[in-house]
Scaffold this active site. Structure first.
Site, PDB file in Angstrom:
ATOM      1  N   CYS A 237      -4.891  -7.414  -3.886  1.00 17.19           N
ATOM      2  CA  CYS A 237      -5.538  -7.140  -2.614  1.00 17.19           C
ATOM      3  C   CYS A 237      -6.574  -8.237  -2.411  1.00 17.19           C
ATOM      4  O   CYS A 237      -6.996  -8.880  -3.377  1.00 17.19           O
ATOM      5  CB  CYS A 237      -6.207  -5.761  -2.685  1.00 17.19           C
ATOM      6  SG  CYS A 237      -7.043  -5.198  -1.190  1.00 17.19           S
ATOM      7  N   HIS A 238      -6.976  -8.492  -1.186  1.00 20.67           N
ATOM      8  CA  HIS A 238      -7.991  -9.529  -0.967  1.00 20.67           C
ATOM      9  C   HIS A 238      -9.351  -8.939  -0.623  1.00 20.67           C
ATOM     10  O   HIS A 238     -10.232  -9.651  -0.138  1.00 20.67           O
ATOM     11  CB  HIS A 238      -7.537 -10.510   0.120  1.00 20.67           C
ATOM     12  CG  HIS A 238      -7.061  -9.855   1.373  1.00 20.67           C
ATOM     13  ND1 HIS A 238      -5.784  -9.997   1.847  1.00 20.67           N
ATOM     14  CD2 HIS A 238      -7.685  -9.040   2.243  1.00 20.67           C
ATOM     15  CE1 HIS A 238      -5.642  -9.308   2.957  1.00 20.67           C
ATOM     16  NE2 HIS A 238      -6.794  -8.722   3.227  1.00 20.67           N
TER      17      HIS A 238
ATOM     18  N   HIS B   6      -9.553  -0.475  -3.147  1.00 13.09           N
ATOM     19  CA  HIS B   6     -10.230  -0.035  -1.929  1.00 13.09           C
ATOM     20  C   HIS B   6     -11.468   0.812  -2.210  1.00 13.09           C
ATOM     21  O   HIS B   6     -12.149   1.220  -1.264  1.00 13.09           O
ATOM     22  CB  HIS B   6      -9.284   0.722  -0.992  1.00 13.09           C
ATOM     23  CG  HIS B   6      -8.295  -0.163  -0.306  1.00 13.09           C
ATOM     24  ND1 HIS B   6      -7.482   0.283   0.710  1.00 13.09           N
ATOM     25  CD2 HIS B   6      -7.995  -1.477  -0.470  1.00 13.09           C
ATOM     26  CE1 HIS B   6      -6.708  -0.716   1.130  1.00 13.09           C
ATOM     27  NE2 HIS B   6      -7.008  -1.790   0.423  1.00 13.09           N
TER      28      HIS B   6
ATOM     29  N   ASN C 279       0.839  -1.199   0.000  1.00 12.82           N
ATOM     30  CA  ASN C 279       0.000   0.000   0.000  1.00 12.82           C
ATOM     31  C   ASN C 279       0.873   1.247   0.000  1.00 12.82           C
ATOM     32  O   ASN C 279       1.987   1.210   0.521  1.00 12.82           O
ATOM     33  CB  ASN C 279      -0.924   0.001   1.223  1.00 12.82           C
ATOM     34  CG  ASN C 279      -2.124  -0.894   1.014  1.00 12.82           C
ATOM     35  OD1 ASN C 279      -2.699  -0.932  -0.069  1.00 12.82           O
ATOM     36  ND2 ASN C 279      -2.505  -1.623   2.049  1.00 12.82           N
TER      37      ASN C 279
END
Length: 454
Positions: free
Chosen positions: A172-173, A202, A150
């Site tokens: 990303c999960h 995100h 990040n």
């Protein structure tokens, strides 16, 4: 068939490394992999090597482990490069990113993606990612970078701008993780769910979220989610009691779509939830201020016990994680196709967002590599909200590419949460303070040698 070389840069992130290596070694085509671990912290590197070795013994596979403190040597001949580090660590950098904004009454929850915390983290991180790219071009130009660092969108964008030939994907999960959460909230088995998501890291949204019916058709689950929220049946308690996940459900009722990253993250990407003097909002939506530092402290404490347990254990339990890394490696290495959600240069996948931004979209993976899919235009309200975050990302990348310090201030003034709380003078002073405090962790051009205006 030859065995792949998989290099981990930042291998001292031992728990993450364990999850990825555990996934990789359970795939027959990858079970003989050369696992190259690189870190600048000798103790954490040793701990990770012990864990990887015990995973190999537990699974009885022919993989091998190598350790390096020299990045280029670790990368030499790699097929896949997994990047997982945090420049500046919890102390001093995370502490700085939280404590200095507090002096201006600017509160944060995670501060690793957007806002002043995300901007500063991007300034610290991207130059090191660029160094990896430079080494990759020299010693493994065909390797794929699997980037788990990040701020994901800023990083992906900056790599694509400066090193466009590097094969990379930001991972990303949040997409698959949130889908599991929503299935749990509705008491529906996850394997009966179908979804399609797109946006930016995100801040991607489920454009479809459906339940497979006995006759093979699919039913839209959005009405069920809204009803469950309004009736108090959702969200259900999750893994962290400090984070009740109400922010995302509230935004669902306003936007008509559910966002893929957690409520604690999302609360600081918008101007609606964290406001000075509005403790009623903090209480109503259960917003966990200073959540990331709390997690860091807990993780550091937990690791002291966990690392010792791993040292003493003969075998280490291996569970499949939710990460995409092993699926990507397996598909590229064998040609067996898979679909993942990845962060890539947009290149027209989402037509309502800039071509050069980092978009998170479904990607087909096979022997040809990672192939993003076309989405088209997002619903206008989603595009509008996402653009507020893209503005900050774009200006941070512009600062890095041009070494123009002014763009750091521009990025901060465009941040939705920061702009809702502070006036322009406060934003300028805050950025000055952060640049001074981060000092040598920043690239030389960004370091502040100016006296802050009183």
């Amino acid at each position: 068939m030859a065995n792949p070389k998989i290099t981990f840069i930042g291998a001292g992130s031992s728990v993450f490394m364990k999850n990825i290596v555990g996934d990789v070694l359970q795939r027959p085509a990858l079970a003989g992999a050369r696992v190259a671990l690189m870190d600048i912290n000798p103790q954490r590197l040793e701990e990770s090597a012990i864990i990887a070795g015990k995973l190999i013994n537990t699974l009885g596979v022919p993989a091998t482990v190598e350790t390096y403190t020299d990045q280029r040597k670790a990368l030499d001949g790699a097929n896949f490069v997994v990047v997982c580090f945090q420049i500046g660590g919890y102390e001093p950098s995370t502490v700085v990113d939280f404590e200095i904004p507090k002096k201006y009454n600017l509160r944060q929850t995670i501060a690793d993606t957007l806002g002043v915390g995300g901007i500063m983290r991007g300034l610290r991180t991207v130059p090191h990612l660029w160094k990896i790219c430079e080494d990759m071009l020299e010693v493994c130009p065909e390797a794929i970078m699997l980037q788990y660092v990040n701020p994901m969108a800023i990083n992906t964008w900056a790599i694509a701008e400066k090193y466009p030939t590097i094969k990379q994907v930001g991972l990303c999960h949040s997409v698959q993780g949130t889908a599991h959460e929503l299935a749990h909230d509705l008491d529906i088995p996850y394997d009966e769910i179908r979804y399609r998501a797109a946006g930016i890291n995100h801040m991607a949204f489920y454009l479809k979220f459906e339940h497979r019916q006995p006759d093979g058709s699919y039913r839209d689950l959005y009405p069920d989610l809204v009803r469950a929220y309004r009736e108090g049946r959702a969200p259900k308690a999750g893994w962290n009691p400090r984070c009740p996940n109400k922010v995302r459900y509230e935004m669902l009722t306003r936007l008509g779509y559910f966002v893929t990253e957690s409520s604690e993250h999302f609360a600081e990407y918008t101007p609606y939830f964290i406001k000075e003097g509005r403790e009623d909002l903090i209480e109503k939506f259960g917003i966990p201020l200073d959540e990331y530092p709390k997690r860091c402290v807990e993780q550091i404490s937990r690791w002291k016990t966990t690392s010792e347990e791993y040292r003493k254990a003969d075998r280490i339990e291996v569970k499949e994680s939710k990460e995409y890394a092993s699926a990507i490696m397996n598909s590229v290495w064998t040609g067996e196709p898979s679909v993942i959600y990845g962060n890539v240069r947009n290149n027209g996948c989402i037509t309502s967002l800039p071509d050069n931004c980092a978009a998170e979209v479904p990607c087909l993976v096979d022997a040809s590599g990672i192939q993003p899919t076309y989405i088209g235009a997002l619903p206008p309200q989603l595009t509008a909200l996402i653009r507020t975050n893209v503005n900050v990302q774009e200006l941070t990348v512009a600062a890095l590419m041009t070494e123009n310090k002014d763009h750091i201030y521009h990025a901060a003034m465009m941040d939705p949460h920061t702009a809702a709380e502070l006036d322009l003078d406060q934003i300028w002073h805050l950025v000055d303070d952060l640049l001074v405090a981060h000092g040598d962790w920043l690239p030389e051009w960004a370091r502040s040698n100016r006296k802050k205006v009183a």
